[in-house]
Scaffold this active site. Structure first.
Site, mmCIF file in Angstrom:
data_model
loop_
_atom_site.group_PDB
_atom_site.id
_atom_site.type_symbol
_atom_site.label_atom_id
_atom_site.label_comp_id
_atom_site.label_asym_id
_atom_site.label_seq_id
_atom_site.Cartn_x
_atom_site.Cartn_y
_atom_site.Cartn_z
ATOM 1 N N THR A 41 -37.931 -24.456 -0.006
ATOM 2 C CA THR A 41 -37.377 -23.101 0.005
ATOM 3 C C THR A 41 -38.439 -22.061 -0.296
ATOM 4 O OG1 THR A 41 -35.178 -23.899 -0.610
ATOM 5 C CG2 THR A 41 -35.688 -21.596 -1.104
ATOM 6 N N GLY A 45 -38.802 -31.121 -3.779
ATOM 7 C CA GLY A 45 -37.996 -31.207 -2.565
ATOM 8 C C GLY A 45 -37.483 -29.851 -2.135
ATOM 9 N N CYS A 46 -36.247 -29.549 -2.523
ATOM 10 C CA CYS A 46 -35.593 -28.348 -2.021
ATOM 11 C C CYS A 46 -36.194 -27.056 -2.571
ATOM 12 C CB CYS A 46 -34.103 -28.432 -2.308
ATOM 13 S SG CYS A 46 -33.306 -29.821 -1.465
ATOM 14 N N VAL A 47 -36.662 -27.070 -3.809
ATOM 15 C CA VAL A 47 -37.311 -25.878 -4.358
ATOM 16 C C VAL A 47 -38.604 -25.598 -3.612
ATOM 17 C CG1 VAL A 47 -38.516 -24.978 -6.390
ATOM 18 C CG2 VAL A 47 -36.250 -26.026 -6.637
ATOM 19 N N LYS A 93 -25.990 -25.920 2.619
ATOM 20 C CA LYS A 93 -27.057 -26.290 3.526
ATOM 21 C C LYS A 93 -27.008 -27.777 3.824
ATOM 22 C CE LYS A 93 -30.423 -26.662 -0.273
ATOM 23 N NZ LYS A 93 -30.933 -28.029 -0.118
#
Length: 209
Positions: free
Chosen positions: A155, A150-152, A118
């Site tokens: 998502t 952030g990404c967790v 990603k």
């Protein structure tokens, strides 16, 4: 119960979604750029990695699909990261082909486990994650990885918005900031996801065998 948690609960926040019938395990961005404390983007994620491996082992035993995600940039000056890469200059350390963007070798990835690359925080944005999940008939996304804030977080929110049950496993996610980690878990559980414990998740995966 903490007074603030009680205040939210009294107003209807934090309802339990519960696990569905068809999970996929998503392990977010445990690459050396983030798991090596010597990296400008890194922190000590030894404990979340060890816990994530428990999930990976359980998923393999139950024939649950496992997807590992990575983020890297191929273009000069990270142009393929858009303004996201401008906002946080650490993106310059996420160059394709370098050790920084390789999956941490401590993770017990099996040959059949997928890799999803990603460019942005959410594993859904600009990727084929939705059709991958649909191809598995998935209704539940069990989430481990980093960073929690952030990404967790991104998502989990997008999982909810795309109709998948986000199950964020508390012990298997980590962040550079303890405060950001805890606040993100609180907010996710209040509005978008179930923040679940390792024992509960392992019992769920074990019952699928």
């Amino acid at each position: 119960m903490h007074s603030e948690e009680a205040w939210f609960r009294e107003r209807g926040f934090g309802q339990k979604l519960g696990f569905g019938r068809k999970p996929v395990l998503l392990v977010v961005d445990f690459a050396y750029a983030f798991t090596d404390p010597a990296s400008p983007l890194g922190g000590n994620l030894d404990a979340p990695i060890a816990e994530a491996n428990r999930l990976v082992d359980a998923a393999h035993a139950a024939a649950v699909p496992v997807i590992f995600t990575l983020v890297w940039y191929e273009e000069e000056n990270q142009r393929d990261g858009g303004i996201f890469a401008k906002k946080q200059t650490g993106a310059q350390h996420l160059k394709a082909g370098t050790r920084a963007v390789q999956l941490d070798e401590r993770l017990r990835r099996a040959p059949g486990d997928a890799i999803l690359v990603k460019k942005y925080a959410s594993c859904f944005f600009g990727t084929d994650l939705v059709p991958r999940l649909l191809s598995h008939g998935a209704d539940t996304l069990v989430i481990a990885g980093c960073s929690t804030s952030g990404c967790v977080r991104a998502t989990a929110i997008d999982a909810c918005q795309n109709g998948f049950r986000p199950m964020v496993v508390r012990e298997a996610v980590g962040d550079r900031s303890r405060a950001a980690h805890e606040q993100s878990l609180f907010d996710l559980h209040s509005r978008y996801a179930d923040v679940v414990g390792m024992d509960e998740t392992l019992a769920y995966l074990g019952a699928l065998k």
